[in-house]
Design an enzyme around this catalytic site. Structure first.
Site, PDB file in Angstrom:
ATOM      1  N   ASN A  23      17.092  19.697 -25.499  1.00 18.27           N
ATOM      2  CA  ASN A  23      16.908  18.454 -26.393  1.00 18.27           C
ATOM      3  C   ASN A  23      17.062  17.294 -25.470  1.00 18.27           C
ATOM      4  O   ASN A  23      16.800  16.063 -25.456  1.00 18.27           O
ATOM      5  CB  ASN A  23      17.671  18.322 -27.618  1.00 18.27           C
ATOM      6  CG  ASN A  23      17.373  19.103 -28.535  1.00 18.27           C
ATOM      7  OD1 ASN A  23      16.328  19.808 -28.511  1.00 18.27           O
ATOM      8  ND2 ASN A  23      17.975  19.108 -29.917  1.00 18.27           N
ATOM      9  N   ASP A 304      21.813  20.839 -36.011  1.00 21.80           N
ATOM     10  CA  ASP A 304      21.196  22.188 -35.450  1.00 21.80           C
ATOM     11  C   ASP A 304      22.215  23.497 -35.458  1.00 21.80           C
ATOM     12  O   ASP A 304      21.788  24.445 -35.101  1.00 21.80           O
ATOM     13  CB  ASP A 304      20.802  21.862 -33.889  1.00 21.80           C
ATOM     14  CG  ASP A 304      19.418  21.112 -33.854  1.00 21.80           C
ATOM     15  OD1 ASP A 304      18.759  20.978 -34.868  1.00 21.80           O
ATOM     16  OD2 ASP A 304      18.890  20.460 -32.945  1.00 21.80           O
TER      17      ASP A 304
HETATM   18  C1  UD1 Z   1      16.101  15.794 -32.715  1.00 27.23           C
HETATM   19  C2  UD1 Z   1      16.172  17.062 -32.030  1.00 27.23           C
HETATM   20  C3  UD1 Z   1      16.626  18.170 -33.246  1.00 27.23           C
HETATM   21  C4  UD1 Z   1      17.603  17.766 -34.242  1.00 27.23           C
HETATM   22  C5  UD1 Z   1      17.493  16.171 -34.501  1.00 27.23           C
HETATM   23  C6  UD1 Z   1      18.617  15.920 -35.409  1.00 27.23           C
HETATM   24  C7  UD1 Z   1      15.200  17.177 -30.225  1.00 27.23           C
HETATM   25  C8  UD1 Z   1      13.859  17.672 -29.286  1.00 27.23           C
HETATM   26  N1  UD1 Z   1      15.327  17.357 -31.278  1.00 27.23           N
HETATM   27  O1  UD1 Z   1      14.861  16.024 -33.555  1.00 27.23           O
HETATM   28  O2  UD1 Z   1      16.888  19.342 -32.631  1.00 27.23           O
HETATM   29  O3  UD1 Z   1      17.803  18.647 -35.247  1.00 27.23           O
HETATM   30  O4  UD1 Z   1      17.200  15.307 -33.637  1.00 27.23           O
HETATM   31  O5  UD1 Z   1      19.762  15.790 -34.681  1.00 27.23           O
HETATM   32  O6  UD1 Z   1      15.865  16.291 -29.576  1.00 27.23           O
HETATM   33  N2  UD1 Z   1      12.815  10.751 -39.316  1.00 27.23           N
HETATM   34  C9  UD1 Z   1      11.891   9.819 -40.142  1.00 27.23           C
HETATM   35  N3  UD1 Z   1      11.132   9.041 -39.543  1.00 27.23           N
HETATM   36  C10 UD1 Z   1      11.028   8.994 -38.142  1.00 27.23           C
HETATM   37  C11 UD1 Z   1      11.911   9.992 -37.448  1.00 27.23           C
HETATM   38  C12 UD1 Z   1      12.772  10.475 -38.002  1.00 27.23           C
HETATM   39  O7  UD1 Z   1      12.169   9.549 -41.362  1.00 27.23           O
HETATM   40  O8  UD1 Z   1      10.027   8.501 -37.587  1.00 27.23           O
HETATM   41  C13 UD1 Z   1      14.030  11.277 -40.147  1.00 27.23           C
HETATM   42  C14 UD1 Z   1      13.947  12.936 -40.044  1.00 27.23           C
HETATM   43  O9  UD1 Z   1      12.829  13.269 -41.128  1.00 27.23           O
HETATM   44  C15 UD1 Z   1      15.000  13.565 -40.199  1.00 27.23           C
HETATM   45  C16 UD1 Z   1      15.941  12.512 -39.451  1.00 27.23           C
HETATM   46  O10 UD1 Z   1      15.170  11.302 -39.687  1.00 27.23           O
HETATM   47  O11 UD1 Z   1      15.220  13.725 -41.660  1.00 27.23           O
HETATM   48  C17 UD1 Z   1      16.569  12.740 -38.380  1.00 27.23           C
HETATM   49  O12 UD1 Z   1      15.221  12.976 -37.402  1.00 27.23           O
HETATM   50  P1  UD1 Z   1      15.534  12.531 -35.772  1.00 27.23           P
HETATM   51  O13 UD1 Z   1      16.691  12.365 -35.473  1.00 27.23           O
HETATM   52  O14 UD1 Z   1      14.235  11.824 -35.341  1.00 27.23           O
HETATM   53  O15 UD1 Z   1      15.079  14.133 -35.122  1.00 27.23           O
HETATM   54  P2  UD1 Z   1      14.080  14.725 -34.206  1.00 27.23           P
HETATM   55  O16 UD1 Z   1      14.461  13.619 -33.046  1.00 27.23           O
HETATM   56  O17 UD1 Z   1      12.860  15.017 -34.694  1.00 27.23           O
END
Ligand code: UD1
Length: 418
Positions: A23, A304
């Site tokens: 990540n 995770d």
């Molecule tokens: C990253 C990690 C992933 C980890 C997650 C949370 C990487 C490549 N992946 O994923 O392994 O599980 O952080 O620690 O770094 N959300 C929204 N809108 C958005 C973006 C996110 O509603 O535009 C929500 C998602 O649906 C989720 C939450 O926010 O419920 C957390 O997501 P986010 O922190 O963005 O995770 P990722 O960056 O996808």
């Protein structure tokens, strides 16, 4: 299809190095295209998601050389700004490239990202951050086109401390005119690594690791070499696998501080830990104790690690309550574990795991990356043979997990093309 066949019941013991962080590597690889030059990265893990990211960069016109954990990216001749739909679907982190493309070229075209099926995972926060920075967004036939003449620094207030949206906002703002402040930013160690990498390249960022990050726009970046931080989730997975078998582990090349909430819970389970600067020694008790877990953004317990930890708790004494606060659909793996004898009760975001005396090896299907790792752990402690199908999910994010566990005394065979 590729599968793991695991003979359970071996106590794991020994010494192992954690690989570089998935990540942290993914946004840093995306960030290399901000520099009209050559970047060298070290400690990049050998996993499928990295291959996808390198394929995306190649598609833009980057020249890439890879030699074990060293990757050299030459981003001087980029001529395309569109992320192919198949790669976008394959991996959610493809969206990280959008911020970097916008930062350098002020344009990008892509479709909605894919990734593990663990919840809705929208990208609204990413798009809102782009809009805040003056980027025009148009959606047509499933494609999103972003463009602008100039990126102007501004204040970005995130509704939720999303890891990806924080990173994308940082990448978009590096070469902007003026200052950008990200409020309610994610505080994960991977964001600090991205800041350290970008600052070494010549960016001016402060605040990563807190909930407010400030980026002073700079006109250009320079060529550098950078070593990625160790993977805290892989490290946690190895610790839990050894703890579940009642073994001992000397885990090297880790940053124990990044694992603080996981180490705290392992101690609560009865594990003895000796924590050194870049090393963790774990000695498992004869029988683990049940603990309760709530996943939270960093520095809380990482989502995770939820599946892996809960799988370990299946053989603990007592009942554990797990609350998943980040993703709404992250208990799919429990259906497979139940087939091995695990006792799970799921209600909404809560999972109740009642300790059982034994698990039994059966045929299971990996449901997602971390859920797949949870099945590997269960296979290690189960009686008999566990076959895990669809381990392509596991290979997305674990660097030679079978080889590492075998080095510790496990018996895992990887069978390809079955
Ligand atoms: C990253 C990690 C992933 C980890 C997650 C949370 C990487 C490549 N992946 O994923 O392994 O599980 O952080 O620690 O770094 N959300 C929204 N809108 C958005 C973006 C996110 O509603 O535009 C929500 C998602 O649906 C989720 C939450 O926010 O419920 C957390 O997501 P986010 O922190 O963005 O995770 P990722 O960056 O996808």
């Amino acid at each position: 299809m590729t599968r793991y066949v695991i003979q359970g019941g071996k106590k794991l013991e020994g010494e192992i190095n954690a690989s570089g962080s998935k990540n942290a590597s993914l946004p840093i690889l995306a960030a290399t295209i901000l520099n009209n030059g050559i970047t060298k990265l070290y400690n990049v893990p050998d996993i499928h998601d990295i291959k996808v990211m390198l394929q995306i960069l190649k598609g833009f016109g980057c020249k890439i050389k890879r030699n074990s954990d060293k990757v050299i990216i030459d981003a001087r001749n980029i001529s395309k700004y569109e992320i192919p739909e198949n790669l976008m679907r394959e991996m959610r982190s493809s969206v990280m490239v959008v911020g970097a493309l916008l930062g350098r070229f002020k344009k990008a075209k892509f479709s909605y990202p894919g990734g593990c099926d663990i919840g809705a995972r929208p990208i609204d926060l990413h798009l809102k951050a782009f809009q805040n920075l003056g980027i025009n967004i148009e959606e047509d036939s499933g494609y999103i086109e972003c463009s602008c003449d100039k990126i102007i620094g501004t204040k970005i207030q995130l509704d939720f401390p999303s890891v990806g949206a924080t990173e994308n906002a940082m990448l978009t703002a590096i070469l902007a005119d003026g200052d950008t402040t990200i409020v309610n930013a994610a505080m994960e160690p991977e964001i600090i690594d991205l800041q350290n990498f970008l600052n070494k390249m010549g960016a001016k960022i402060i605040g990563a690791g807190t909930n407010e990050i400030t980026i002073k726009g700079v006109p250009s970046l320079k060529d550098i070499g950078y070593k990625i931080i160790p993977d805290r989730i892989e490290a946690g997975t190895l610790l839990c696998c050894v703890a579940a078998t009642g073994g001992t582990l000397n885990l090297k090349n880790v940053i124990p501080e990044h694992l603080a909430p996981v180490l705290d819970k392992l101690e609560e389970c009865g594990c003895k830990l000796d924590i050194k600067q870049n090393e963790i020694l774990l000695q498992a008790p004869k029988k683990l104790k049940a603990v309760d877990i709530k996943t939270m953004p960093y520095p809380g317990f990482p989502t995770d690690m939820q599946a892996i930890f809960s799988s370990m708790l299946q053989l603990a004494k007592g009942t554990s309550v797990i609350i998943e606060n980040i993703f709404e659909n992250r208990y799919k793996y429990t259906n497979e574990l139940k087939r091995m004898g695990g006792k799970y009760k799921i209600e909404g975001r809560t999972a109740v795991v009642t300790g059982v005396r034994k698990l039994t090896g059966v045929n299971v299907n990996a449901t997602d990356l971390r859920g797949g790792a949870a099945m590997v752990l269960a296979g290690l402690v189960a009686k008999g043979t566990t076959t895990i199908n669809n381990i392509e999910y596991i290979l997305r994010g674990y660097d030679n997990l079978d080889k590492k566990l075998n080095k510790l005394g496990a018996k895992i065979a990887k069978e390809e093309g079955v």
